[in-house]
Design a protein around this motif. Sequence first.
Motif, PDB file in Angstrom:
ATOM      1  N   LEU A   1       8.911   4.113  -5.261  1.00 23.26           N
ATOM      2  CA  LEU A   1       7.649   4.758  -4.917  1.00 23.26           C
ATOM      3  C   LEU A   1       7.514   6.049  -5.698  1.00 23.26           C
ATOM      4  CD1 LEU A   1       8.217   4.318  -1.119  1.00 23.26           C
ATOM      5  CD2 LEU A   1       6.247   3.340  -2.264  1.00 23.26           C
TER       6      LEU A   1
ATOM      7  N   LYS B   1       0.810  -1.224   0.000  1.00 24.85           N
ATOM      8  CA  LYS B   1       0.000   0.000   0.000  1.00 24.85           C
ATOM      9  C   LYS B   1       0.843   1.274   0.000  1.00 24.85           C
ATOM     10  CE  LYS B   1      -4.059  -2.050   2.129  1.00 24.85           C
ATOM     11  NZ  LYS B   1      -5.013  -2.045   3.246  1.00 24.85           N
ATOM     12  N   GLY B   2       2.115   1.170  -0.195  1.00 24.65           N
ATOM     13  CA  GLY B   2       2.943   2.352  -0.248  1.00 24.65           C
ATOM     14  C   GLY B   2       2.952   3.092   1.077  1.00 24.65           C
TER      15      GLY B   2
ATOM     16  N   LYS C   1      13.512   2.755  -2.128  1.00 25.96           N
ATOM     17  CA  LYS C   1      13.553   2.187  -0.782  1.00 25.96           C
ATOM     18  C   LYS C   1      14.173   0.789  -0.826  1.00 25.96           C
ATOM     19  CE  LYS C   1      10.704   0.853   3.116  1.00 25.96           C
ATOM     20  NZ  LYS C   1      11.507  -0.370   3.251  1.00 25.96           N
TER      21      LYS C   1
ATOM     22  N   LEU D   1       6.128  21.756  -1.194  1.00 27.82           N
ATOM     23  CA  LEU D   1       6.502  20.408  -1.567  1.00 27.82           C
ATOM     24  C   LEU D   1       7.786  20.305  -2.368  1.00 27.82           C
ATOM     25  CD1 LEU D   1       3.607  18.210  -2.964  1.00 27.82           C
ATOM     26  CD2 LEU D   1       5.151  17.762  -1.073  1.00 27.82           C
TER      27      LEU D   1
ATOM     28  N   PHE E   1       1.748   9.327  -2.121  1.00 30.14           N
ATOM     29  CA  PHE E   1       2.589   8.263  -2.647  1.00 30.14           C
ATOM     30  C   PHE E   1       1.749   7.175  -3.318  1.00 30.14           C
ATOM     31  CE2 PHE E   1       6.942   8.904  -1.167  1.00 30.14           C
ATOM     32  CZ  PHE E   1       6.789   9.922  -0.242  1.00 30.14           C
ATOM     33  N   GLY E   2       2.356   6.540  -4.318  1.00 26.13           N
ATOM     34  CA  GLY E   2       1.781   5.337  -4.895  1.00 26.13           C
ATOM     35  C   GLY E   2       2.106   4.134  -4.041  1.00 26.13           C
ATOM     36  N   GLU E   3       1.633   2.957  -4.490  1.00 32.81           N
ATOM     37  CA  GLU E   3       1.782   1.743  -3.696  1.00 32.81           C
ATOM     38  C   GLU E   3       3.184   1.139  -3.770  1.00 32.81           C
ATOM     39  OE1 GLU E   3      -2.204   1.390  -6.008  1.00 32.81           O
ATOM     40  OE2 GLU E   3      -0.196   2.218  -6.334  1.00 32.81           O
ATOM     41  N   GLY E   4       3.952   1.553  -4.746  1.00 24.37           N
ATOM     42  CA  GLY E   4       5.301   1.029  -4.890  1.00 24.37           C
ATOM     43  C   GLY E   4       5.400  -0.076  -5.928  1.00 24.37           C
TER      44      GLY E   4
ATOM     45  N   TYR F   1      10.862   8.020  -5.255  1.00 23.77           N
ATOM     46  CA  TYR F   1      11.671   7.665  -4.104  1.00 23.77           C
ATOM     47  C   TYR F   1      12.070   6.200  -4.235  1.00 23.77           C
ATOM     48  CZ  TYR F   1      10.863  11.938  -1.405  1.00 23.77           C
ATOM     49  OH  TYR F   1      10.859  13.239  -0.959  1.00 23.77           O
TER      50      TYR F   1
ATOM     51  N   GLN G   1      -5.190   8.233  -5.287  1.00 24.20           N
ATOM     52  CA  GLN G   1      -4.917   9.406  -6.117  1.00 24.20           C
ATOM     53  C   GLN G   1      -3.679   9.233  -6.972  1.00 24.20           C
ATOM     54  OE1 GLN G   1      -5.474  13.438  -4.650  1.00 24.20           O
ATOM     55  NE2 GLN G   1      -5.905  12.547  -2.644  1.00 24.20           N
TER      56      GLN G   1
ATOM     57  N   LEU H   1       2.236  15.400   0.105  1.00 22.14           N
ATOM     58  CA  LEU H   1       2.735  14.528  -0.954  1.00 22.14           C
ATOM     59  C   LEU H   1       1.981  13.214  -0.895  1.00 22.14           C
ATOM     60  CD1 LEU H   1       4.969  14.496  -3.153  1.00 22.14           C
ATOM     61  CD2 LEU H   1       6.458  13.444  -1.452  1.00 22.14           C
TER      62      LEU H   1
ATOM     63  N   PRO I   1      12.777   5.347   2.718  1.00 21.01           N
ATOM     64  CA  PRO I   1      12.820   5.889   1.351  1.00 21.01           C
ATOM     65  C   PRO I   1      13.765   7.081   1.254  1.00 21.01           C
ATOM     66  CG  PRO I   1      10.554   5.637   2.133  1.00 21.01           C
ATOM     67  CD  PRO I   1      11.436   5.444   3.318  1.00 21.01           C
TER      68      PRO I   1
END
Lengths: 114, 112
Positions: free
Chosen positions: B89, A41-42, B38, A99, B102-105, B36, B3, B100, B44
């Motif tokens: 990510l 899920k990041g 990780k 940001l 983030f996506g799920e990776g 990013y 998102q 910010l 990250p």
Amino acid sequence: GGIITQTPKFLIGQEGQKLTLKCQQNFNHDTMYWYRQDSGKGLRLIYYSITENDLQKGDLSEGYDASREKKSSFSLTVTSAQKNEMAVFLCASSPGLGLYAEQFFGPGTRLTVL
Amino acid sequence: GQQVKQSSPSLTVQEGGILILNCDYENDMFDYFAWYKKYPDNSPTLLISVRSNVDKREDGRFTVFLNKSGKHFSLHITASQPEDTAVYLCAAGVGGSAKLIFGEGTKLTVSS
């Protein structure tokens, strides 16, 4: 250079318990963040703060409280730990109020709820 | 809904190959885009970022391409190496907001 420290590194709690995680940074950064990391899920934003005593909710703020006691520290409280919950909580900080600057992450607190 | 979305949970590539990681976003107000990296049991770190006033930014083997009309950005890695093995990510947001997303990776494995 600077460093972000998170305490504790490992946190084991009981269902229903109130648990507090702490974060300190010596970068003198304005903005601090708390993220939750679950497998697949990041990173999901819980709370962030752009200055001392400021608090802004992220997408995952329900079930959490936060406090920016001073510029260098940002704490997160799990108001009622959920049984079998396991996650890593990451604190981050960033210079400036927007940001466009890099976020620097701490080493994380790994939470396990029995 | 999510998102910022990364459609590939994992990707494997041979050493020396070129790979592309993709990220889609929903909010057309986003004007800051980042990748990013990780490593396992590490936090990250920022790899590369770009603002919406450009559609490409290159840094060594890493290039970000931004397609604002398609609400899509990607990370291209050339001459991939085993040390590129990590979770990548993507993240995006509105520059003035400090928030910010983030996506799920994507878990990348580069095999030698």
